[in-house]
Design an enzyme around this catalytic site. Structure first.
Site, PDB file in Angstrom:
ATOM      1  N   GLN A  60      50.025  39.820  47.514  1.00  0.00           N
ATOM      2  CA  GLN A  60      50.790  39.742  48.764  1.00  0.00           C
ATOM      3  C   GLN A  60      52.281  39.594  48.501  1.00  0.00           C
ATOM      4  O   GLN A  60      53.081  40.451  48.852  1.00  0.00           O
ATOM      5  CB  GLN A  60      50.330  38.525  49.574  1.00  0.00           C
ATOM      6  N   GLY A  62      54.577  39.596  46.029  1.00  0.00           N
ATOM      7  CA  GLY A  62      55.441  40.582  45.413  1.00  0.00           C
ATOM      8  C   GLY A  62      55.427  40.561  43.901  1.00  0.00           C
ATOM      9  O   GLY A  62      54.553  39.965  43.277  1.00  0.00           O
ATOM     10  N   GLU A 126      60.163  32.607  45.554  1.00  0.00           N
ATOM     11  CA  GLU A 126      58.887  31.880  45.606  1.00  0.00           C
ATOM     12  C   GLU A 126      58.979  30.630  44.739  1.00  0.00           C
ATOM     13  O   GLU A 126      59.916  30.477  43.949  1.00  0.00           O
ATOM     14  CB  GLU A 126      57.751  32.782  45.118  1.00  0.00           C
ATOM     15  N   ASP A 226      33.719  39.529  34.325  1.00  0.00           N
ATOM     16  CA  ASP A 226      32.953  40.438  33.457  1.00  0.00           C
ATOM     17  C   ASP A 226      33.668  40.666  32.132  1.00  0.00           C
ATOM     18  O   ASP A 226      33.036  40.694  31.069  1.00  0.00           O
ATOM     19  CB  ASP A 226      32.761  41.805  34.132  1.00  0.00           C
ATOM     20  N   HIS A 247      45.444  28.461  43.879  1.00  0.00           N
ATOM     21  CA  HIS A 247      46.513  28.699  44.841  1.00  0.00           C
ATOM     22  C   HIS A 247      46.475  27.572  45.849  1.00  0.00           C
ATOM     23  O   HIS A 247      45.408  27.239  46.379  1.00  0.00           O
ATOM     24  CB  HIS A 247      46.345  30.050  45.543  1.00  0.00           C
ATOM     25  N   ARG A 293      53.050  25.950  41.676  1.00  0.00           N
ATOM     26  CA  ARG A 293      51.734  25.891  42.316  1.00  0.00           C
ATOM     27  C   ARG A 293      50.887  24.696  41.901  1.00  0.00           C
ATOM     28  O   ARG A 293      50.201  24.113  42.731  1.00  0.00           O
ATOM     29  CB  ARG A 293      50.951  27.149  41.940  1.00  0.00           C
ATOM     30  N   HIS A 354      42.584  31.126  41.994  1.00  0.00           N
ATOM     31  CA  HIS A 354      43.434  32.269  42.306  1.00  0.00           C
ATOM     32  C   HIS A 354      43.676  33.185  41.111  1.00  0.00           C
ATOM     33  O   HIS A 354      43.589  34.394  41.234  1.00  0.00           O
ATOM     34  CB  HIS A 354      44.776  31.724  42.815  1.00  0.00           C
ATOM     35  N   ARG A 389      50.964  29.936  35.477  1.00  0.00           N
ATOM     36  CA  ARG A 389      51.655  31.204  35.765  1.00  0.00           C
ATOM     37  C   ARG A 389      52.708  31.016  36.849  1.00  0.00           C
ATOM     38  O   ARG A 389      52.429  30.441  37.906  1.00  0.00           O
ATOM     39  CB  ARG A 389      50.627  32.228  36.235  1.00  0.00           C
TER      40      ARG A 389
HETATM   41  C1  LIG Z   1      44.987  37.495  47.122  1.00  0.00           C
HETATM   42  C2  LIG Z   1      45.822  37.674  45.886  1.00  0.00           C
HETATM   43  C3  LIG Z   1      47.203  37.705  45.979  1.00  0.00           C
HETATM   44  C4  LIG Z   1      47.983  37.883  44.846  1.00  0.00           C
HETATM   45  N1  LIG Z   1      49.337  37.967  44.983  1.00  0.00           N
HETATM   46  C5  LIG Z   1      50.086  38.238  43.882  1.00  0.00           C
HETATM   47  C6  LIG Z   1      51.492  38.480  44.010  1.00  0.00           C
HETATM   48  O1  LIG Z   1      52.044  38.469  45.096  1.00  0.00           O
HETATM   49  N2  LIG Z   1      52.194  38.754  42.865  1.00  0.00           N
HETATM   50  C7  LIG Z   1      51.612  38.803  41.634  1.00  0.00           C
HETATM   51  O2  LIG Z   1      52.289  39.055  40.631  1.00  0.00           O
HETATM   52  N3  LIG Z   1      50.272  38.591  41.510  1.00  0.00           N
HETATM   53  C8  LIG Z   1      49.512  38.332  42.595  1.00  0.00           C
HETATM   54  N4  LIG Z   1      48.159  38.148  42.448  1.00  0.00           N
HETATM   55  C9  LIG Z   1      47.567  38.281  41.120  1.00  0.00           C
HETATM   56  C10 LIG Z   1      47.538  39.756  40.737  1.00  0.00           C
HETATM   57  O3  LIG Z   1      47.196  40.526  41.856  1.00  0.00           O
HETATM   58  C11 LIG Z   1      46.551  40.010  39.626  1.00  0.00           C
HETATM   59  O4  LIG Z   1      46.681  39.086  38.615  1.00  0.00           O
HETATM   60  C12 LIG Z   1      46.759  41.377  39.001  1.00  0.00           C
HETATM   61  O5  LIG Z   1      46.889  42.347  39.988  1.00  0.00           O
HETATM   62  C13 LIG Z   1      45.599  41.704  38.080  1.00  0.00           C
HETATM   63  O6  LIG Z   1      45.647  43.063  37.755  1.00  0.00           O
HETATM   64  P1  LIG Z   1      44.578  43.645  36.729  1.00  0.00           P
HETATM   65  O7  LIG Z   1      44.830  45.111  36.681  1.00  0.00           O
HETATM   66  O8  LIG Z   1      44.602  42.876  35.494  1.00  0.00           O
HETATM   67  O9  LIG Z   1      43.161  43.339  37.428  1.00  0.00           O
HETATM   68  P2  LIG Z   1      42.587  43.844  38.842  1.00  0.00           P
HETATM   69  O10 LIG Z   1      43.652  44.383  39.695  1.00  0.00           O
HETATM   70  O11 LIG Z   1      41.761  42.769  39.407  1.00  0.00           O
HETATM   71  O12 LIG Z   1      41.657  45.041  38.418  1.00  0.00           O
HETATM   72  C14 LIG Z   1      40.425  44.809  37.770  1.00  0.00           C
HETATM   73  C15 LIG Z   1      39.653  46.101  37.709  1.00  0.00           C
HETATM   74  O13 LIG Z   1      38.559  45.933  36.836  1.00  0.00           O
HETATM   75  C16 LIG Z   1      37.400  46.473  37.411  1.00  0.00           C
HETATM   76  N5  LIG Z   1      36.234  45.808  36.827  1.00  0.00           N
HETATM   77  C17 LIG Z   1      35.989  44.483  36.715  1.00  0.00           C
HETATM   78  N6  LIG Z   1      34.808  44.287  36.094  1.00  0.00           N
HETATM   79  C18 LIG Z   1      34.304  45.510  35.826  1.00  0.00           C
HETATM   80  C19 LIG Z   1      33.108  45.965  35.216  1.00  0.00           C
HETATM   81  N7  LIG Z   1      32.165  45.136  34.744  1.00  0.00           N
HETATM   82  N8  LIG Z   1      32.913  47.297  35.112  1.00  0.00           N
HETATM   83  C20 LIG Z   1      33.834  48.169  35.586  1.00  0.00           C
HETATM   84  N9  LIG Z   1      34.974  47.791  36.167  1.00  0.00           N
HETATM   85  C21 LIG Z   1      35.213  46.476  36.277  1.00  0.00           C
HETATM   86  C22 LIG Z   1      37.581  46.243  38.891  1.00  0.00           C
HETATM   87  O14 LIG Z   1      36.738  47.114  39.608  1.00  0.00           O
HETATM   88  C23 LIG Z   1      39.065  46.561  39.037  1.00  0.00           C
HETATM   89  O15 LIG Z   1      39.245  47.941  39.136  1.00  0.00           O
HETATM   90  C24 LIG Z   1      47.367  37.978  43.582  1.00  0.00           C
HETATM   91  C25 LIG Z   1      45.980  37.937  43.488  1.00  0.00           C
HETATM   92  C26 LIG Z   1      45.199  37.794  44.616  1.00  0.00           C
HETATM   93  C27 LIG Z   1      43.721  37.762  44.493  1.00  0.00           C
END
Ligand SMILES: Cc1cc2nc3c(=O)[nH]c(=O)nc-3n(C[C@H](O)[C@H](O)[C@H](O)COP(=O)(O)OP(=O)(O)OC[C@H]3O[C@@H](n4cnc5c(N)ncnc54)[C@H](O)[C@@H]3O)c2cc1C
Length: 559
Positions: A60, A62, A126, A226, A247, A293, A354, A389
């Site tokens: 959300q 940024g 923030e 996973d 959070h 946080r 979170h 973080r």
């Molecule tokens: C509600 C919310 C608000 C947030 N706000 C912020 C913010 O404002 N700013 C900020 O910097 N961070 C924020 N965060 C944290 C941030 O969004 C995440 O830390 C970051 O986007 C993680 O990216 P990622 O690519 O590592 O994982 P993700 O974006 O979670 O992607 C994980 C991927 O792995 C796949 N996957 C998982 N397990 C398997 C499996 N067994 N087999 C196949 N595929 C699998 C999923 O399908 C997905 O595609 C927020 C998080 C949440 C939940």
């Protein structure tokens, strides 16, 4: 007790697929990595749900970056180090912060439209940041906008194939190297339901977080740990698993989803009040609602205990209503669905899991302890976040490390002597397959973790959690599941065991890890990382179970 592979298979009777680079996970880190691989190499991206279902999509507030000429790298570095409570890797922090602006500009070139004021990116502030440096989009839908642009770009790349609704069960290891993964495809793609072995020269793990382990969480359903669990089973080193960020402000209304109320709301001036209407944050920290946080979460938990009330409230009634509606349209709509006008009514909130700070240990390129395996994003422990973080640093981490891991894996696939052949691997099938109420165990696990391994922990509670989870594990890990829900439950348990063992092993309070029985940091003895790793016999075919989960702890050198 934990099996090396959750699925029985025999490579001679499996389906096979080959790729130069396999990327597990299609969030921001995974897709940034995919776009960093040379267009001459084949890439397979696997996501367990649709591409838009990821933590990235729900971000959300940024993305943090030094974008204002008045701001400076040193300030962002310092803020990150302070939040990280003496456990960050300062070289990693420098690298990520300095690379931030160019990665954000790259997103803009790829089509992301950040909110603007007078033609310039509108920067918010923030908790824990000492300057306005948070770029956001559509008010509070930053992740959705970034992912829209990155998904569109990735879908246009001819060398990248995306398998949605495809579950990765385990990494394939052979002779000390990661060789790809074993996946179960969506029925429309593979009606036989037979496992597909994807053999890759290089594999990048980008599976995101583990919030679903806890009863209250901001994370979507895909975040079941996973990645940390399948890495653990493959003998990969995990680090700092005790650090889970809660959070402070998760909407707490019976029947609602546990929606996050971004801290940008507090950045814009919202107050936290208790059930009596008292604004309590100044009692705990001079930075009040803008404290980091961990401090806000712990203060809320204490105030809930002091007032014997299940939650506290966000109060925005003193702020300009029109501005609030424009700035936070998503949260305004969620509140309205439950009869709350966020510009006038108090919003009930409490802390929820979170962000997973610990994870697979990676170096600056995203290299893990297992040759052939790289990792990026929330599934990793890179050294950026230390013990806590800083807000909006994780999208940034996903971009920087996604790019590094993608480039490094691509280089290695081009240079390395690896041949793409299906190796002969077999896994055992001799476990119980009787009926099982998966949902029941899952709810019990989440409630144990929320109650005993949450914002506040102590030795007695952690021991109780370890015993309960051990008793679930004795029958869940011995069970042969044939569904995603079953494998997810096994992953939830494995990652929870790692978290609890690490939380027990750290008798101090640091960052997000708050032990009521050891309430202060102990820099002398505990300015250290905790690592967890099991021996998988060098990746040779292995039939028996792994050693007892959380078998090996090594204390790494001081950061
Ligand atoms: C509600 C919310 C608000 C947030 N706000 C912020 C913010 O404002 N700013 C900020 O910097 N961070 C924020 N965060 C944290 C941030 O969004 C995440 O830390 C970051 O986007 C993680 O990216 P990622 O690519 O590592 O994982 P993700 O974006 O979670 O992607 C994980 C991927 O792995 C796949 N996957 C998982 N397990 C398997 C499996 N067994 N087999 C196949 N595929 C699998 C999923 O399908 C997905 O595609 C927020 C998080 C949440 C939940």
């Amino acid at each position: 007790m934990t099996p090396r592979y959750l699925l029985p298979f025999d490579s001679r009777r499996s389906l096979h697929r080959f790729a130069d680079v396999l990327i597990i996970g299609g969030g921001l880190a995974g897709l940034r990595a995919a776009n960093a691989v040379s267009p001459n190499q084949s890439v397979v991206v696997v996501t367990k749900d649709l591409l838009r279902e990821s933590n990235s999509n729900y971000a959300q507030g940024g993305i943090a970056g030094v974008l204002d000429p008045e701001d400076c790298f040193d300030s962002h570095v310092q803020d990150t180090l302070i939040a990280g409570a003496n456990l960050c890797d300062s070289e990693v922090v420098e690298m990520v912060v300095r690379e931030g602006p160019q990665r954000i500009e790259e997103l803009i070139r790829w089509g992301t439209k950040f909110d603007e004021t007078d033609g310039e990116i509108a920067l918010g502030r923030e908790g824990g940041h000492s300057f306005e440096r948070i770029a956001h989009a559509h008010g509070d839908a930053t992740g959705r906008e970034i992912m829209r642009a990155v998904i569109e770009r990735t879908r246009r790349a001819p060398n990248i194939e995306i398998f949605e609704d495809t579950f990765t069960v385990d990494l394939l290891t052979y002779e000390g190297r990661c060789r790809g993964a074993i996946i179960i495809e969506d029925e429309s793609r593979n009606p036989s339901g037979r496992p597909l072995m994807v053999w890759a020269k290089e594999t990048i793990l980008c599976t995101g977080g583990a919030g679903q382990i806890f009863r209250e969480s901001t994370n979507p359903a895909v975040a079941t740990g996973d990645g940390t669990s399948l890495a653990y089973r493959a003998g990969v080193e995990l680090r700092d698993m005790e650090f889970v960020q809660f959070h402070p402000t998760v909407l707490y209304i019976a029947g609602s989803s546990r929606s996050l109320i971004t801290e940008a709301v507090r950045g814009d001036g919202a107050h936290l009040v208790d059930v009596t209407g008292h604004r309590f944050m100044p009692d705990y920290d001079p930075r009040a609602e803008l404290a980091p946080r961990d401090i806000v979460s712990q203060s809320i938990v204490r105030q809930m205990a002091a007032t014997q009330h299940s939650n506290v409230y966000l109060d925005l009634s003193h702020l300009d209503a029109e501005r609030i509606k424009k700035r936070f349209p998503g949260i305004f709509d969620v509140c309205a669905r439950f009869g709350l006008d966020m510009t006038a009514d108090r919003i009930p909130v409490r802390p929820g899991a979170h962000y997973m700070i610990g994870g697979v240990t990676v170096d600056r390129q995203g290299r893990t302890s297992l040759p052939g395996l790289w990792a990026a994003g929330e599934v990793t422990s890179s050294g950026l976040h230390g013990a806590n973080r800083l807000a909006s640093n994780s999208l940034l981490e996903g971009l920087v490390y996604g790019a590094h891991a993608g480039e490094a894996a691509s280089r290695s696939a081009a240079e390395g002597p690896h041949t793409l052949v299906a190796q002969r691997i077999q896994s055992a099938e001799n476990r119980s397959t009787s009926e099982f109420d998966i949902a029941d165990v899952r709810v019990s696990l989440k409630s144990v973790m929320g109650r005993l391994v949450g914002v506040q922990r102590d030795a007695e509670g952690l021991r109780e959690a370890a015993n309960s989870i051990h008793s679930f594990a004795t029958y869940v890990m011995a069970h042969q599941f044939d569904s995603v829900e079953g494998w997810e439950l096994q992953n939830l348990i494995t990652t929870a065991q790692c978290m609890v063992a690490a939380a027990m092993a750290r008798p101090e309070s640091r960052g997000v890890h708050f032990r009521t029985d050891h309430a202060t940091p102990d820099d002398e003895n505990w300015r250290r990382h905790l690592t967890i790793q099991v021996d998988i016999n060098g990746g040779h075919p292995q039939k028996g179970p792994l050693k007892e989960p959380v078998g090996v702890f090594v204390e790494a050198v001081k950061p």
